[in-house]
Design an enzyme around this catalytic site. Structure first.
Site, PDB file in Angstrom:
ATOM      1  N   GLY A   1       0.790  -1.229   0.000  1.00  0.00           N
ATOM      2  CA  GLY A   1       0.000   0.000   0.000  1.00  0.00           C
ATOM      3  C   GLY A   1       0.814   1.267   0.000  1.00  0.00           C
TER       4      GLY A   1
ATOM      5  CD  GLU B   1       3.864  -2.170  -9.996  1.00  0.00           C
ATOM      6  OE1 GLU B   1       5.090  -2.029 -10.088  1.00  0.00           O
ATOM      7  OE2 GLU B   1       3.308  -3.239  -9.753  1.00  0.00           O
TER       8      GLU B   1
HETATM    9  C1  LIG Z   1      -5.911  -2.105 -11.001  1.00  0.00           C
HETATM   10  C2  LIG Z   1      -5.016  -1.249 -10.168  1.00  0.00           C
HETATM   11  C3  LIG Z   1      -4.177  -1.833  -9.242  1.00  0.00           C
HETATM   12  C4  LIG Z   1      -3.370  -1.041  -8.410  1.00  0.00           C
HETATM   13  N1  LIG Z   1      -2.600  -1.638  -7.441  1.00  0.00           N
HETATM   14  C5  LIG Z   1      -1.918  -0.851  -6.564  1.00  0.00           C
HETATM   15  C6  LIG Z   1      -1.241  -1.438  -5.447  1.00  0.00           C
HETATM   16  O1  LIG Z   1      -1.219  -2.674  -5.275  1.00  0.00           O
HETATM   17  N2  LIG Z   1      -0.619  -0.613  -4.565  1.00  0.00           N
HETATM   18  C7  LIG Z   1      -0.590   0.754  -4.711  1.00  0.00           C
HETATM   19  O2  LIG Z   1      -0.003   1.435  -3.875  1.00  0.00           O
HETATM   20  N3  LIG Z   1      -1.232   1.338  -5.765  1.00  0.00           N
HETATM   21  C8  LIG Z   1      -1.891   0.576  -6.681  1.00  0.00           C
HETATM   22  N4  LIG Z   1      -2.564   1.164  -7.742  1.00  0.00           N
HETATM   23  C9  LIG Z   1      -2.557   2.619  -7.862  1.00  0.00           C
HETATM   24  C10 LIG Z   1      -1.780   3.131  -9.051  1.00  0.00           C
HETATM   25  O3  LIG Z   1      -0.412   2.990  -8.839  1.00  0.00           O
HETATM   26  C11 LIG Z   1      -2.229   4.585  -9.301  1.00  0.00           C
HETATM   27  O4  LIG Z   1      -3.540   4.528  -9.822  1.00  0.00           O
HETATM   28  C12 LIG Z   1      -1.324   5.324 -10.225  1.00  0.00           C
HETATM   29  O5  LIG Z   1      -0.073   5.542  -9.634  1.00  0.00           O
HETATM   30  C13 LIG Z   1      -1.914   6.667 -10.667  1.00  0.00           C
HETATM   31  O6  LIG Z   1      -2.393   7.411  -9.589  1.00  0.00           O
HETATM   32  P1  LIG Z   1      -3.869   8.033  -9.651  1.00  0.00           P
HETATM   33  O7  LIG Z   1      -4.778   6.959 -10.096  1.00  0.00           O
HETATM   34  O8  LIG Z   1      -4.154   8.709  -8.373  1.00  0.00           O
HETATM   35  O9  LIG Z   1      -3.808   9.119 -10.820  1.00  0.00           O
HETATM   36  P2  LIG Z   1      -3.300  10.701 -10.716  1.00  0.00           P
HETATM   37  O10 LIG Z   1      -2.009  10.699 -10.013  1.00  0.00           O
HETATM   38  O11 LIG Z   1      -4.445  11.445 -10.114  1.00  0.00           O
HETATM   39  O12 LIG Z   1      -3.140  11.023 -12.208  1.00  0.00           O
HETATM   40  C14 LIG Z   1      -4.202  11.446 -13.063  1.00  0.00           C
HETATM   41  C15 LIG Z   1      -3.578  11.865 -14.407  1.00  0.00           C
HETATM   42  O13 LIG Z   1      -2.681  12.989 -14.201  1.00  0.00           O
HETATM   43  C16 LIG Z   1      -1.406  12.656 -14.732  1.00  0.00           C
HETATM   44  N5  LIG Z   1      -0.359  13.291 -13.917  1.00  0.00           N
HETATM   45  C17 LIG Z   1      -0.230  13.297 -12.553  1.00  0.00           C
HETATM   46  N6  LIG Z   1       0.884  13.946 -12.198  1.00  0.00           N
HETATM   47  C18 LIG Z   1       1.492  14.344 -13.341  1.00  0.00           C
HETATM   48  C19 LIG Z   1       2.698  15.065 -13.637  1.00  0.00           C
HETATM   49  N7  LIG Z   1       3.535  15.481 -12.672  1.00  0.00           N
HETATM   50  N8  LIG Z   1       3.018  15.289 -14.937  1.00  0.00           N
HETATM   51  C20 LIG Z   1       2.188  14.865 -15.925  1.00  0.00           C
HETATM   52  N9  LIG Z   1       1.036  14.182 -15.715  1.00  0.00           N
HETATM   53  C21 LIG Z   1       0.706  13.918 -14.443  1.00  0.00           C
HETATM   54  C22 LIG Z   1      -1.328  11.143 -14.662  1.00  0.00           C
HETATM   55  O14 LIG Z   1      -0.362  10.630 -15.552  1.00  0.00           O
HETATM   56  C23 LIG Z   1      -2.748  10.758 -15.052  1.00  0.00           C
HETATM   57  O15 LIG Z   1      -2.879  10.783 -16.445  1.00  0.00           O
HETATM   58  C24 LIG Z   1      -3.353   0.378  -8.583  1.00  0.00           C
HETATM   59  C25 LIG Z   1      -4.174   0.965  -9.570  1.00  0.00           C
HETATM   60  C26 LIG Z   1      -5.005   0.184 -10.338  1.00  0.00           C
HETATM   61  C27 LIG Z   1      -5.888   0.869 -11.352  1.00  0.00           C
END
Ligand SMILES: Cc1cc2nc3c(=O)[nH]c(=O)nc-3n(C[C@H](O)[C@H](O)[C@H](O)COP(=O)(O)OP(=O)(O)OC[C@H]3O[C@@H](n4cnc5c(N)ncnc54)[C@H](O)[C@@H]3O)c2cc1C
Length: 384
Positions: free
Chosen positions: A129, A368
Protein backbone atom coordinates in the site's frame (compact mmCIF):
# COMPACT_ATOMS: atom_id res chain seq x y z
CA UNK A 1 22.38 3.51 -24.42
CA UNK A 2 21.44 -0.13 -24.20
CA UNK A 3 23.98 -2.55 -22.78
CA UNK A 4 26.20 -3.68 -25.69
CA UNK A 5 26.59 -7.32 -26.74
CA UNK A 6 23.74 -8.62 -24.63
CA UNK A 7 22.99 -12.27 -25.22
CA UNK A 8 19.31 -12.94 -24.76
CA UNK A 9 19.34 -16.57 -25.79
CA UNK A 10 16.92 -18.26 -23.40
CA UNK A 11 18.63 -20.57 -20.92
CA UNK A 12 17.48 -24.15 -20.36
CA UNK A 13 15.91 -23.13 -17.05
CA UNK A 14 14.01 -20.20 -18.63
CA UNK A 15 12.64 -22.53 -21.32
CA UNK A 16 11.54 -25.08 -18.72
CA UNK A 17 9.89 -22.42 -16.57
CA UNK A 18 8.10 -21.02 -19.65
CA UNK A 19 6.71 -24.46 -20.49
CA UNK A 20 5.48 -25.06 -16.94
CA UNK A 21 3.81 -21.61 -16.78
CA UNK A 22 2.27 -22.08 -20.25
CA UNK A 23 0.87 -25.53 -19.39
CA UNK A 24 -0.50 -24.27 -16.08
CA UNK A 25 -2.19 -21.28 -17.72
CA UNK A 26 -3.77 -23.46 -20.40
CA UNK A 27 -5.01 -26.13 -17.97
CA UNK A 28 -5.97 -24.20 -14.88
CA UNK A 29 -6.60 -20.58 -15.89
CA UNK A 30 -7.92 -20.57 -19.47
CA UNK A 31 -11.12 -22.54 -18.75
CA UNK A 32 -12.20 -19.95 -16.12
CA UNK A 33 -11.06 -16.64 -17.63
CA UNK A 34 -14.47 -15.25 -18.56
CA UNK A 35 -16.26 -16.68 -15.50
CA UNK A 36 -13.80 -14.87 -13.17
CA UNK A 37 -13.93 -11.74 -15.31
CA UNK A 38 -17.73 -11.54 -15.26
CA UNK A 39 -18.03 -12.26 -11.53
CA UNK A 40 -14.89 -10.29 -10.57
CA UNK A 41 -13.96 -13.30 -8.49
CA UNK A 42 -10.48 -13.29 -7.00
CA UNK A 43 -9.60 -16.99 -7.36
CA UNK A 44 -7.44 -17.59 -4.28
CA UNK A 45 -6.92 -21.36 -4.92
CA UNK A 46 -5.10 -20.62 -8.20
CA UNK A 47 -2.48 -18.62 -6.31
CA UNK A 48 -1.96 -21.49 -3.87
CA UNK A 49 -1.35 -23.80 -6.86
CA UNK A 50 1.06 -21.26 -8.38
CA UNK A 51 2.78 -21.15 -4.99
CA UNK A 52 3.35 -24.89 -5.14
CA UNK A 53 5.10 -24.35 -8.48
CA UNK A 54 7.38 -21.67 -7.00
CA UNK A 55 5.75 -18.89 -9.00
CA UNK A 56 4.71 -16.77 -6.01
CA UNK A 57 8.27 -16.39 -4.75
CA UNK A 58 10.19 -16.42 -7.99
CA UNK A 59 13.00 -14.10 -6.89
CA UNK A 60 13.06 -15.20 -3.24
CA UNK A 61 16.21 -17.22 -2.39
CA UNK A 62 15.68 -20.90 -1.59
CA UNK A 63 16.81 -20.32 2.04
CA UNK A 64 13.53 -18.35 2.51
CA UNK A 65 11.38 -20.91 0.71
CA UNK A 66 11.46 -19.28 -2.72
CA UNK A 67 12.41 -20.50 -6.19
CA UNK A 68 15.64 -18.47 -6.24
CA UNK A 69 15.29 -17.67 -9.94
CA UNK A 70 16.32 -14.57 -11.90
CA UNK A 71 14.41 -11.67 -13.46
CA UNK A 72 14.55 -13.52 -16.81
CA UNK A 73 12.43 -16.38 -15.44
CA UNK A 74 10.25 -13.90 -13.56
CA UNK A 75 9.51 -12.00 -16.81
CA UNK A 76 8.72 -15.28 -18.56
CA UNK A 77 6.26 -16.42 -15.88
CA UNK A 78 4.32 -13.13 -15.82
CA UNK A 79 4.24 -13.08 -19.61
CA UNK A 80 2.99 -16.65 -20.04
CA UNK A 81 0.21 -16.15 -17.48
CA UNK A 82 -0.80 -12.74 -18.91
CA UNK A 83 -1.06 -14.19 -22.44
CA UNK A 84 -4.04 -16.10 -21.08
CA UNK A 85 -5.32 -13.82 -18.30
CA UNK A 86 -3.86 -10.38 -17.57
CA UNK A 87 -5.61 -10.14 -14.23
CA UNK A 88 -3.98 -13.27 -12.84
CA UNK A 89 -0.69 -11.96 -14.24
CA UNK A 90 -1.23 -8.66 -12.39
CA UNK A 91 -1.91 -10.38 -9.07
CA UNK A 92 1.11 -12.68 -9.42
CA UNK A 93 3.26 -9.64 -10.28
CA UNK A 94 1.99 -7.52 -7.38
CA UNK A 95 2.47 -10.37 -4.90
CA UNK A 96 6.01 -11.16 -6.11
CA UNK A 97 7.51 -7.78 -6.73
CA UNK A 98 5.67 -5.37 -4.43
CA UNK A 99 4.89 -7.00 -1.06
CA UNK A 100 7.36 -9.89 -1.23
CA UNK A 101 9.91 -7.76 -3.10
CA UNK A 102 9.81 -5.01 -0.48
CA UNK A 103 10.45 -7.44 2.41
CA UNK A 104 13.17 -9.17 0.39
CA UNK A 105 14.93 -5.88 -0.35
CA UNK A 106 14.56 -4.12 2.99
CA UNK A 107 13.61 -6.65 5.67
CA UNK A 108 16.19 -7.78 8.22
CA UNK A 109 16.95 -11.49 8.48
CA UNK A 110 14.38 -12.08 11.22
CA UNK A 111 11.67 -10.32 9.18
CA UNK A 112 12.61 -12.30 6.06
CA UNK A 113 12.43 -15.58 8.00
CA UNK A 114 9.08 -14.57 9.46
CA UNK A 115 7.23 -13.54 6.27
CA UNK A 116 9.02 -14.70 3.13
CA UNK A 117 8.42 -18.48 3.42
CA UNK A 118 4.66 -17.90 3.82
CA UNK A 119 4.59 -15.45 0.89
CA UNK A 120 6.82 -17.51 -1.41
CA UNK A 121 4.56 -20.53 -1.08
CA UNK A 122 1.37 -18.40 -1.26
CA UNK A 123 0.26 -19.70 2.12
CA UNK A 124 -0.20 -15.97 2.56
CA UNK A 125 -1.16 -13.52 -0.18
CA UNK A 126 0.66 -10.18 -0.09
CA UNK A 127 -0.51 -6.59 -0.60
CA UNK A 128 1.48 -3.36 -0.90
CA UNK A 129 0.00 0.00 0.00
CA UNK A 130 1.43 3.26 -1.25
CA UNK A 131 -1.48 4.93 -3.10
CA UNK A 132 -4.15 6.93 -1.24
CA UNK A 133 -7.41 8.55 -2.33
CA UNK A 134 -5.72 11.95 -2.77
CA UNK A 135 -2.20 10.85 -3.62
CA UNK A 136 -1.52 8.66 -6.65
CA UNK A 137 1.29 10.00 -8.85
CA UNK A 138 2.13 12.41 -6.02
CA UNK A 139 2.62 9.48 -3.64
CA UNK A 140 5.13 11.38 -1.49
CA UNK A 141 2.30 13.57 -0.22
CA UNK A 142 0.66 10.68 1.68
CA UNK A 143 -1.69 11.34 4.56
CA UNK A 144 -1.82 7.91 6.21
CA UNK A 145 0.28 8.38 9.35
CA UNK A 146 2.20 6.18 11.76
CA UNK A 147 2.95 7.66 15.18
CA UNK A 148 5.41 6.15 17.65
CA UNK A 149 4.09 5.33 21.11
CA UNK A 150 6.57 3.50 23.29
CA UNK A 151 7.65 0.35 21.41
CA UNK A 152 4.65 0.50 19.08
CA UNK A 153 3.42 2.47 16.08
CA UNK A 154 -0.20 3.60 15.66
CA UNK A 155 -1.36 3.71 12.02
CA UNK A 156 -4.30 5.88 10.93
CA UNK A 157 -5.51 6.48 7.39
CA UNK A 158 -6.62 4.82 4.17
CA UNK A 159 -4.78 3.28 1.25
CA UNK A 160 -6.76 2.68 -1.91
CA UNK A 161 -6.37 0.93 -5.26
CA UNK A 162 -4.50 -1.82 -3.43
CA UNK A 163 -4.10 -5.14 -5.20
CA UNK A 164 -5.32 -7.73 -2.62
CA UNK A 165 -6.45 -4.92 -0.30
CA UNK A 166 -9.13 -7.19 1.14
CA UNK A 167 -7.77 -10.69 0.58
CA UNK A 168 -4.14 -10.04 1.39
CA UNK A 169 -2.95 -11.87 4.51
CA UNK A 170 -0.09 -9.46 5.01
CA UNK A 171 0.58 -5.95 3.72
CA UNK A 172 3.56 -3.67 3.42
CA UNK A 173 2.25 -0.17 4.09
CA UNK A 174 4.13 3.08 3.55
CA UNK A 175 3.04 5.68 6.10
CA UNK A 176 3.97 9.26 6.84
CA UNK A 177 6.10 9.47 9.98
CA UNK A 178 7.27 13.08 9.59
CA UNK A 179 5.88 16.46 8.64
CA UNK A 180 3.87 16.77 5.39
CA UNK A 181 6.10 17.44 2.35
CA UNK A 182 9.24 17.15 4.53
CA UNK A 183 12.20 15.11 3.27
CA UNK A 184 12.46 11.51 4.50
CA UNK A 185 9.00 11.68 6.08
CA UNK A 186 7.76 8.14 5.33
CA UNK A 187 8.42 4.70 6.80
CA UNK A 188 7.43 1.20 5.66
CA UNK A 189 5.69 -1.28 7.99
CA UNK A 190 4.38 -4.81 7.73
CA UNK A 191 0.80 -5.30 8.94
CA UNK A 192 -0.76 -8.74 9.22
CA UNK A 193 -4.45 -9.35 8.52
CA UNK A 194 -6.29 -9.76 11.80
CA UNK A 195 -4.38 -6.95 13.49
CA UNK A 196 -6.92 -4.87 15.40
CA UNK A 197 -7.73 -1.64 13.53
CA UNK A 198 -6.80 -3.02 10.08
CA UNK A 199 -9.65 -3.84 7.68
CA UNK A 200 -10.42 -4.12 4.00
CA UNK A 201 -12.71 -1.49 2.48
CA UNK A 202 -14.45 -0.88 -0.83
CA UNK A 203 -13.62 -3.26 -3.67
CA UNK A 204 -13.34 -1.47 -7.04
CA UNK A 205 -15.57 -2.43 -9.98
CA UNK A 206 -13.07 -2.20 -12.83
CA UNK A 207 -12.94 -1.94 -16.64
CA UNK A 208 -10.38 -4.76 -16.86
CA UNK A 209 -8.13 -6.89 -14.67
CA UNK A 210 -11.36 -7.85 -12.97
CA UNK A 211 -10.19 -11.11 -11.39
CA UNK A 212 -7.38 -9.21 -9.67
CA UNK A 213 -8.82 -7.78 -6.49
CA UNK A 214 -8.33 -4.01 -6.07
CA UNK A 215 -9.59 -2.60 -2.77
CA UNK A 216 -9.14 -0.12 0.05
CA UNK A 217 -7.14 -0.86 3.19
CA UNK A 218 -8.35 1.04 6.24
CA UNK A 219 -6.24 1.70 9.34
CA UNK A 220 -8.05 2.95 12.41
CA UNK A 221 -5.74 3.26 15.39
CA UNK A 222 -4.00 0.09 14.22
CA UNK A 223 -1.21 -0.80 16.67
CA UNK A 224 1.86 -2.67 15.43
CA UNK A 225 5.19 -3.35 17.15
CA UNK A 226 8.37 -1.57 16.11
CA UNK A 227 9.70 -4.99 15.01
CA UNK A 228 7.31 -4.71 12.02
CA UNK A 229 9.15 -1.64 10.70
CA UNK A 230 11.13 -2.26 7.51
CA UNK A 231 14.48 -0.46 7.50
CA UNK A 232 15.09 2.94 9.00
CA UNK A 233 12.50 5.51 10.05
CA UNK A 234 12.23 8.02 7.18
CA UNK A 235 13.39 5.65 4.43
CA UNK A 236 9.92 4.45 3.35
CA UNK A 237 9.52 6.58 0.24
CA UNK A 238 13.03 5.87 -1.02
CA UNK A 239 12.41 2.15 -0.45
CA UNK A 240 9.11 2.36 -2.33
CA UNK A 241 10.83 3.95 -5.34
CA UNK A 242 13.39 1.12 -5.37
CA UNK A 243 10.61 -1.46 -5.16
CA UNK A 244 8.85 0.24 -8.07
CA UNK A 245 12.07 0.09 -10.14
CA UNK A 246 11.67 -3.70 -10.11
CA UNK A 247 7.89 -3.44 -10.30
CA UNK A 248 8.20 -1.70 -13.65
CA UNK A 249 9.80 -4.84 -15.08
CA UNK A 250 6.70 -6.69 -13.83
CA UNK A 251 4.32 -4.34 -15.62
CA UNK A 252 6.45 -4.40 -18.78
CA UNK A 253 6.27 -8.23 -18.69
CA UNK A 254 2.54 -8.11 -18.00
CA UNK A 255 2.12 -5.76 -20.98
CA UNK A 256 4.15 -8.07 -23.20
CA UNK A 257 2.03 -11.07 -22.22
CA UNK A 258 -1.20 -9.23 -22.99
CA UNK A 259 0.20 -7.91 -26.29
CA UNK A 260 1.43 -11.36 -27.34
CA UNK A 261 -1.88 -13.00 -26.39
CA UNK A 262 -3.82 -10.45 -28.48
CA UNK A 263 -1.37 -10.64 -31.39
CA UNK A 264 -1.35 -14.45 -31.55
CA UNK A 265 -5.16 -14.56 -31.53
CA UNK A 266 -5.36 -11.91 -34.28
CA UNK A 267 -2.67 -13.61 -36.40
CA UNK A 268 -4.56 -16.90 -36.35
CA UNK A 269 -7.96 -15.30 -36.94
CA UNK A 270 -6.67 -13.27 -39.90
CA UNK A 271 -5.74 -16.49 -41.68
CA UNK A 272 -9.03 -18.24 -40.91
CA UNK A 273 -11.51 -15.45 -41.59
CA UNK A 274 -12.40 -15.06 -45.28
CA UNK A 275 -13.93 -12.01 -46.94
CA UNK A 276 -14.12 -11.35 -50.68
CA UNK A 277 -13.15 -15.08 -51.10
CA UNK A 278 -9.75 -14.56 -49.46
CA UNK A 279 -8.30 -14.78 -45.96
CA UNK A 280 -8.32 -11.24 -44.52
CA UNK A 281 -4.54 -11.61 -43.89
CA UNK A 282 -4.09 -11.27 -47.67
CA UNK A 283 -5.29 -7.66 -47.51
CA UNK A 284 -2.41 -5.26 -47.00
CA UNK A 285 -4.54 -3.25 -44.56
CA UNK A 286 -4.48 -6.28 -42.25
CA UNK A 287 -1.02 -7.72 -42.98
CA UNK A 288 0.67 -4.35 -42.39
CA UNK A 289 -1.15 -4.09 -39.07
CA UNK A 290 0.27 -7.51 -38.16
CA UNK A 291 3.74 -6.35 -39.24
CA UNK A 292 3.51 -3.30 -36.98
CA UNK A 293 2.23 -5.38 -34.07
CA UNK A 294 5.04 -7.95 -34.43
CA UNK A 295 7.71 -5.25 -34.70
CA UNK A 296 6.49 -3.28 -31.69
CA UNK A 297 6.22 -6.43 -29.55
CA UNK A 298 9.77 -7.40 -30.50
CA UNK A 299 11.09 -3.93 -29.58
CA UNK A 300 9.21 -3.94 -26.25
CA UNK A 301 10.56 -7.42 -25.53
CA UNK A 302 14.17 -6.35 -26.11
CA UNK A 303 13.76 -3.30 -23.90
CA UNK A 304 12.30 -5.46 -21.12
CA UNK A 305 15.08 -8.03 -21.49
CA UNK A 306 17.64 -5.21 -21.24
CA UNK A 307 16.03 -4.09 -17.97
CA UNK A 308 16.08 -7.71 -16.68
CA UNK A 309 19.75 -7.94 -17.65
CA UNK A 310 20.68 -4.78 -15.73
CA UNK A 311 18.64 -5.85 -12.71
CA UNK A 312 20.25 -9.31 -12.71
CA UNK A 313 23.68 -7.71 -12.76
CA UNK A 314 22.74 -5.47 -9.82
CA UNK A 315 22.95 -2.23 -11.80
CA UNK A 316 20.55 0.70 -11.65
CA UNK A 317 17.42 -0.01 -13.64
CA UNK A 318 15.64 3.30 -13.00
CA UNK A 319 15.89 4.56 -16.59
CA UNK A 320 15.61 1.29 -18.51
CA UNK A 321 12.85 -0.08 -16.24
CA UNK A 322 10.80 3.08 -16.81
CA UNK A 323 11.48 2.89 -20.57
CA UNK A 324 10.44 -0.76 -20.70
CA UNK A 325 7.27 -0.14 -18.65
CA UNK A 326 6.33 2.96 -20.65
CA UNK A 327 6.96 1.47 -24.08
CA UNK A 328 5.63 -2.05 -23.46
CA UNK A 329 2.41 -0.77 -21.85
CA UNK A 330 1.68 1.63 -24.71
CA UNK A 331 2.42 -1.21 -27.17
CA UNK A 332 0.00 -3.49 -25.30
CA UNK A 333 -2.80 -0.93 -25.61
CA UNK A 334 -2.10 -0.38 -29.34
CA UNK A 335 -1.69 -4.08 -30.16
CA UNK A 336 -4.87 -5.02 -28.28
CA UNK A 337 -6.73 -2.25 -30.11
CA UNK A 338 -5.43 -3.50 -33.50
CA UNK A 339 -6.34 -7.08 -32.54
CA UNK A 340 -9.96 -6.06 -31.88
CA UNK A 341 -9.95 -4.28 -35.27
CA UNK A 342 -8.67 -7.40 -37.04
CA UNK A 343 -11.45 -9.46 -35.44
CA UNK A 344 -14.04 -6.89 -36.65
CA UNK A 345 -17.44 -7.26 -35.00
CA UNK A 346 -16.44 -10.60 -33.45
CA UNK A 347 -13.65 -8.78 -31.61
CA UNK A 348 -16.26 -6.65 -29.92
CA UNK A 349 -17.88 -9.66 -28.28
CA UNK A 350 -16.96 -11.75 -25.27
CA UNK A 351 -16.80 -14.90 -27.44
CA UNK A 352 -13.20 -14.13 -28.41
CA UNK A 353 -10.28 -13.24 -26.12
CA UNK A 354 -9.24 -9.93 -27.66
CA UNK A 355 -11.89 -7.74 -26.05
CA UNK A 356 -10.57 -8.79 -22.64
CA UNK A 357 -6.97 -8.16 -23.67
CA UNK A 358 -8.13 -4.71 -24.82
CA UNK A 359 -9.71 -3.94 -21.43
CA UNK A 360 -6.86 -5.45 -19.40
CA UNK A 361 -4.11 -3.69 -21.37
CA UNK A 362 -5.20 -0.21 -20.30
CA UNK A 363 -4.21 -0.82 -16.67
CA UNK A 364 -0.59 -1.21 -17.78
CA UNK A 365 -0.30 2.48 -18.76
CA UNK A 366 -1.67 3.49 -15.32
CA UNK A 367 -0.58 1.10 -12.53
CA UNK A 368 2.82 1.44 -10.81
CA UNK A 369 3.24 4.90 -12.34
CA UNK A 370 1.37 6.25 -15.34
CA UNK A 371 3.01 6.72 -18.76
CA UNK A 372 3.35 10.41 -17.95
CA UNK A 373 5.21 9.61 -14.73
CA UNK A 374 7.49 7.17 -16.60
CA UNK A 375 8.35 10.01 -19.02
CA UNK A 376 9.12 12.19 -16.01
CA UNK A 377 11.51 9.51 -14.67
CA UNK A 378 13.13 8.95 -18.08
CA UNK A 379 13.53 12.66 -18.82
CA UNK A 380 15.12 13.25 -15.38
CA UNK A 381 17.59 10.43 -16.13
CA UNK A 382 18.49 11.64 -19.63
CA UNK A 383 18.85 15.26 -18.46
CA UNK A 384 21.11 14.35 -15.51
C1 LIG B 1 -5.91 -2.10 -11.00
C2 LIG B 1 -5.02 -1.25 -10.17
C3 LIG B 1 -4.18 -1.83 -9.24
C4 LIG B 1 -3.37 -1.04 -8.41
N1 LIG B 1 -2.60 -1.64 -7.44
C5 LIG B 1 -1.92 -0.85 -6.56
C6 LIG B 1 -1.24 -1.44 -5.45
O1 LIG B 1 -1.22 -2.67 -5.27
N2 LIG B 1 -0.62 -0.61 -4.57
C7 LIG B 1 -0.59 0.75 -4.71
O2 LIG B 1 0.00 1.43 -3.87
N3 LIG B 1 -1.23 1.34 -5.76
C8 LIG B 1 -1.89 0.58 -6.68
N4 LIG B 1 -2.56 1.16 -7.74
C9 LIG B 1 -2.56 2.62 -7.86
C10 LIG B 1 -1.78 3.13 -9.05
O3 LIG B 1 -0.41 2.99 -8.84
C11 LIG B 1 -2.23 4.58 -9.30
O4 LIG B 1 -3.54 4.53 -9.82
C12 LIG B 1 -1.32 5.32 -10.23
O5 LIG B 1 -0.07 5.54 -9.63
C13 LIG B 1 -1.91 6.67 -10.67
O6 LIG B 1 -2.39 7.41 -9.59
P1 LIG B 1 -3.87 8.03 -9.65
O7 LIG B 1 -4.78 6.96 -10.10
O8 LIG B 1 -4.15 8.71 -8.37
O9 LIG B 1 -3.81 9.12 -10.82
P2 LIG B 1 -3.30 10.70 -10.72
O10 LIG B 1 -2.01 10.70 -10.01
O11 LIG B 1 -4.45 11.45 -10.11
O12 LIG B 1 -3.14 11.02 -12.21
C14 LIG B 1 -4.20 11.45 -13.06
C15 LIG B 1 -3.58 11.87 -14.41
O13 LIG B 1 -2.68 12.99 -14.20
C16 LIG B 1 -1.41 12.66 -14.73
N5 LIG B 1 -0.36 13.29 -13.92
C17 LIG B 1 -0.23 13.30 -12.55
N6 LIG B 1 0.88 13.95 -12.20
C18 LIG B 1 1.49 14.34 -13.34
C19 LIG B 1 2.70 15.06 -13.64
N7 LIG B 1 3.54 15.48 -12.67
N8 LIG B 1 3.02 15.29 -14.94
C20 LIG B 1 2.19 14.86 -15.93
N9 LIG B 1 1.04 14.18 -15.72
C21 LIG B 1 0.71 13.92 -14.44
C22 LIG B 1 -1.33 11.14 -14.66
O14 LIG B 1 -0.36 10.63 -15.55
C23 LIG B 1 -2.75 10.76 -15.05
O15 LIG B 1 -2.88 10.78 -16.45
C24 LIG B 1 -3.35 0.38 -8.58
C25 LIG B 1 -4.17 0.97 -9.57
C26 LIG B 1 -5.01 0.18 -10.34
C27 LIG B 1 -5.89 0.87 -11.35
Amino acid sequence: MLVPYMNFQKSEITLQVAQIARDFAQQHIKPHVMEWDESQEFPTPIFKQLGELGMMGVLVPEQYGGAGLSYFEYKTIIEEIAKVDGSIGLSVAAHNSLCTGHILLFGNNEQKERWLPKLATAEWIGAWGLTEPNTGSDAGNMQCTATKEGDNWIINGTKNWITHGRSGDVAVVICRTGEPRAKNNATAFVVERGTKGFSGGKKENKLGMRASETAEMIFDACVIPDSNRLGDVGDGFKQAMKVLDGGRISIASLSLGIAKGAYEAALQYSQERHQFDKPISSFQGISFKLADMATEIEAADLLTLSACDLKTRGESVTKLGAMAKYYASEVAVKVANDAVQIFGGYGYTKDFPVEKHYRDAKLCTIGEGTSEIQKLVISREVLK
